[in-house]
Structure formats: structure tokens, C-alpha cells
Design an enzyme around this catalytic site. Structure first.
Site, short mmCIF file in Angstrom:
data_model
loop_
_atom_site.label_atom_id
_atom_site.label_comp_id
_atom_site.label_asym_id
_atom_site.label_seq_id
_atom_site.Cartn_x
_atom_site.Cartn_y
_atom_site.Cartn_z
N SER A 105 0.79 -1.33 0.11
CA SER A 105 -0.12 -0.04 -0.02
C SER A 105 1.01 1.27 -0.08
CB SER A 105 -0.89 -0.01 1.04
OG SER A 105 -2.01 -1.06 1.12
N ASP A 156 -1.41 5.74 8.59
CA ASP A 156 -1.12 4.39 7.83
C ASP A 156 -0.73 4.70 6.43
OD1 ASP A 156 -1.27 1.65 7.56
OD2 ASP A 156 -3.27 1.66 6.66
N HIS A 309 -7.35 -9.81 3.40
CA HIS A 309 -6.17 -10.31 4.01
C HIS A 309 -6.54 -11.62 4.77
CE1 HIS A 309 -2.77 -8.42 2.83
NE2 HIS A 309 -3.31 -7.02 3.09
#
Length: 430
Positions: A105, A156, A309
Site C-alpha cells: 500500500s 497508515d 487479507h
């Protein structure tokens, strides 16, 4: 675990619909509106300036994820808000990591935010570790307001790639420091309060909550919330406080870490953000739209990736529906602000997702590569199953839909770095 559908009609062909492969995704994904540059309410003209840019990302969302959300929500003949945007294309997701073929990401978001491909784990820096200006910073230099909204930690990989520059995506507290002292987004909303308070100071969200006892305050940069207040941010930590907030600069942290609990189904998985994504995004629009020069806003739904995931189909659907609700709200805003460019995209594909007919003789995998379902096809009496072929990312291209000034330029096959070029051009009006 079954999920109830809502509206829509039609039937599913009695063949496997395995949309995880990039080739099939590309073959079935054409540009709405072709090469039509006429504004005509669709906002496709390439020479218009975008006063506002709203970048919406479903983390880990490939074409199969979008189809999964669609089939479970509105059925075969229905259409998601994210699929109704006028122009469509796809992006290749390759990073330039020397050791891994598939992006993460951080590298994916950095390609979008800077137009530069980099190594996995890099945030806002090139392959040599040098900082590269981001779309958020370009917007700020153009006099625009800026914002970051996510259901992940606000520090993040994806929001960080737009508002910070660090060689390691794990340096959360440094990312937070850069937000409030350097890039200075006007609005920062999401989770991750643990990275803003030092150990022993739990802030508004208590350490070691029952749902995840590992969560605790751990800032390496001191009390960053207090420093944010000194920089003029109004700090909120609840939905009620967010609703009442009236500051021009707003920091909201609504969870210790992510605003959900990712896990395999029935093993502590929860998708119930304390403040829904649509509410955070609506508040951000209220604040940012006050700027007479316009704004740049990133909106991210992180749970699509995290649930994929874990091969957690039900919560992949639920978080995808939350994203689509947010897209619908954003497009309502854009209808009243025709100089707004909106795009919806995924940074990579997660899980190797395939949608299939129910077949007792076609069971495969265990754990994170399991077959999941059945799930109801909305508006019909049919069910489908989902195969997860990996618990990691794949190299599949990701679909993109867009509407507004310069959106037509995204209606093509393109590297993810090309999205940066189009958005910067749109903001500058070239």
C-alpha cells in the site's frame, strides 16, 4: 456466513465468474462515455480546472471486489454509486521494489500521490529515499484546503503517502509530527490515536481494550495531540464531538488503531467504526468547502484490504458498502459543485478474489485461502461462493472510475503514476 442483499433483480449465469485475473478485469471494463470531451453535466472536458479534487480509495479493491459488493448489494441488474461515475479505466500497480514483484500500500499510494514509483514500505519518497512533493502539498501551494479521511490509522500508508515523507511506513509518530508541523492538512480524521500519545498516556481511547489488548499508546514524539492543538487544530475523539466541531482545522482520532477489528470470520472480526466513513467524509467536505480556492481531499476505506487479507467475505462486503455509501454522498456534493473532480480507485488487489457458483465438488483451501459462502445474490433466489486464493496482495490491475474536469483523461489503461499527472494538471487547469 451469509449476507442479506437489498435491491436489484436478475440471475447469475451458471458458470464461474472468476474476476481476480487482471486480463478478465480489463477485458470487461470499458470507459463510460468514450472520448466525449463535452461537459454536458458529466464533467469530462480536459481543459477545465478542477477547483476541488476528491480522491477516494478502496484499499485492496480490485475489479472482483467491486463485483462482489455489487452482486451482494444491488444484484446483477443493479449499479453501485462507484460504478456510476462517467469515465472508467484501470491502473497497473507495479512498484519498483528490488525484492518483491507485487506492490504494497505504501508504494501504491506514493505512486498515486507523487507520480513516482518506489519500493515497498516507502511513503512519499522515491526509490533512493528522497522526498517527492505530493498532490496534497501541490494543492496547498495552489492555495487549496486539504484533508485526509480514513478508517485506518490516519498515519497508515495511504494517508501518510499524501501528507508525509519517510523511508519506512512504520514510523507512525514521525508521520503524525510531519502532518501537524509540515504538510498541515486542514482536516485529519480516522483512527490511530495510540501513535499520538506517549506510553502511559492513553488519551481518549483506553489502553489494552478488550477487543484487542495489544493496543496501547506508543508515540515516539511526545504528546502530538497537544502539539496539534498548539498548531491550531481542534481535537475531537467521538462522533458527538465531531458533529459539534466548528474549527477551520480539525483533528479527529476515533480508535486506538484501525476503526475496526480485522480477523477471520467469527474470530473477533468487527466492522462498526465509531464514526462511519460517510460521516467523517461529510464533515471534511463541510470544513474544506469553505475555502474559496477549493480543496484536495483523500478518502480511504481501509477495511476492504484488511478483511480480504483474512478471507473475510462478509466484512469485505460490509466495508465495501460503506465505501459506496460515501461515494454516493460525495457525488451528491459534486452535482452541486460542477468544478469537482472525483475518482474511485484501488491501490492494489488483495486476496486473489474469485466469485463462483455454489458447487459442493469445488471446495478448496483452508484458512486464508478458503472458499467462503454461500452468499445471496441480491434480488434473486440464487447464491454464490467466494474463493480466496491468497492471504496477500496480487499484481492485478485495479479499476478506476472518475467524473469531473479532466476525468476523461483517466479513461484508459495507465500506470498508477499517471493518475498523479492527471490530477495535478486538473488542479492547475492546464
Amino acid at each position: 456466513m451469509a449476507l442479506q442483499g437489498t435491491t436489484g433483480h436478475g440471475v447469475l449465469r451458471r458458470t464461474s465468474v472468476a474476476l481476480g485475473a487482471a486480463g478478465l478485469a480489463i477485458a470487461g471494463f470499458a470507459a463510460y462515455g468514450g472520448n466525449d470531451h463535452d461537459d454536458g453535466g458529466g464533467g469530462g472536458r480536459h481543459h477545465d480546472r478542477a477547483r476541488n479534487v476528491i480522491f477516494i480509495q478502496g484499499d485492496g479493491m480490485g475489479i472482483a471486489h467491486r463485483e462482489l459488493i455489487r452482486l451482494a448489494t444491488v444484484g446483477k441488474d443493479g449499479q453501485l454509486a462507484m460504478d456510476a461515475l462517467r469515465f472508467a479505466g484501470w491502473t497497473h500497480t507495479d512498484s519498483v521494489d528490488p525484492e518483491e514483484a507485487v506492490t504494497d500500500s505504501a508504494a501504491g499510494a506514493t505512486a498515486f500521490s507523487t507520480g513516482v514509483r518506489t519500493y515497498n514500505g516507502a511513503v512519499g519518497v522515491d526509490a533512493d529515499g528522497h522526498p517527492v512533493p505530493t498532490l496534497l502539498e501541490h494543492a496547498h501551494n495552489l492555495g487549496k484546503a486539504t484533508g485526509l479521511v480514513t478508517t485506518a490509522q490516519v498515519t497508515d500508508a495511504t494517508p501518510a503517502a499524501f501528507g508525509a515523507h519517510v523511508p519506512d511506513r512504520g514510523d507512525h509518530s514521525e508521520i503524525a509530527r510531519q502532518y501537524i508541523e509540515e504538510s498541515r492538512p486542514d482536516v485529519i480524521l480516522g483512527g490511530g490515536e495510540d501513535w499520538w500519545f506517549p506510553a502511559g498516556d492513553p488519551g481518549a481511547w483506553p489502553d489494552h481494550p478488550a477487543e484487542d489488548p495489544t493496543e496501547e499508546s506508543r508515540s515516539t514524539q511526545g504528546n502530538l495531540v497537544e502539539r496539534a492543538k498548539q498548531q491550531g487544530y481542534e481535537y475531537v475523539s467521538t462522533a458527538a464531538e465531531l458533529k459539534k466541531a466548528d474549527g477551520a482545522r480539525l483533528l479527529g482520532l476515533f480508535a486506538n488503531q484501525e476503526m475496526f477489528q480485522q480477523a477471520n470470520e467469527g474470530e473477533g472480526d468487527v466492522y462498526a467504526p465509531p464514526v462511519p466513513l460517510v460521516d467523517m467524509a461529510a464533515k471534511a467536505l463541510d470544513v474544506l468547502s469553505e475555502d474559496r480556492d477549493g480543496f484536495f481531499l483523500l478518502i480511504e476505506e481501509e477495511a476492504i484490504d484488511e478483511m480480504a487479507h483474512h478471507s473475510n467475505t462478509a466484512l469485505t462486503i460490509k466495508s465495501g458498502q460503506a465505501l459506496d455509501q460515501t461515494v454516493a454522498m460525495v457525488m451528491d456534493f459534486a452535482k452541486h459543485h460542477r468544478d469537482t473532480l472525483v475518482l474511485v480507485v484501488g491501490d492494489h488487489e488483495t486476496g486473489g478474489l474469485a466469485i463462483e457458483n455454489v458447487d459442493a465438488e469445488d471446495e478448496s483451501g483452508e484458512g486464508q485461502t478458503a472458499e467462503d459462502g454461500p452468499f445471496p445474490l441480491a434480488g434473486s433466489d440464487l447464491d454464490f461462493t467466494v474463493d480466496w486464493t491468497t492471504g496477500a496482495h496480487t499484481g492485478a490491475a485495479t479499476p478506476l472510475t472518475a467524473e469531473g474536469p479532466h476525468a476523461v483523461e483517466l479513461a484508459r489503461s495507465q500506470p498508477n503514476t499517471a493518475v498523479f499527472d492527471v490530477l495535478l494538471e486538473a488542479m492547475r487547469g492546464h
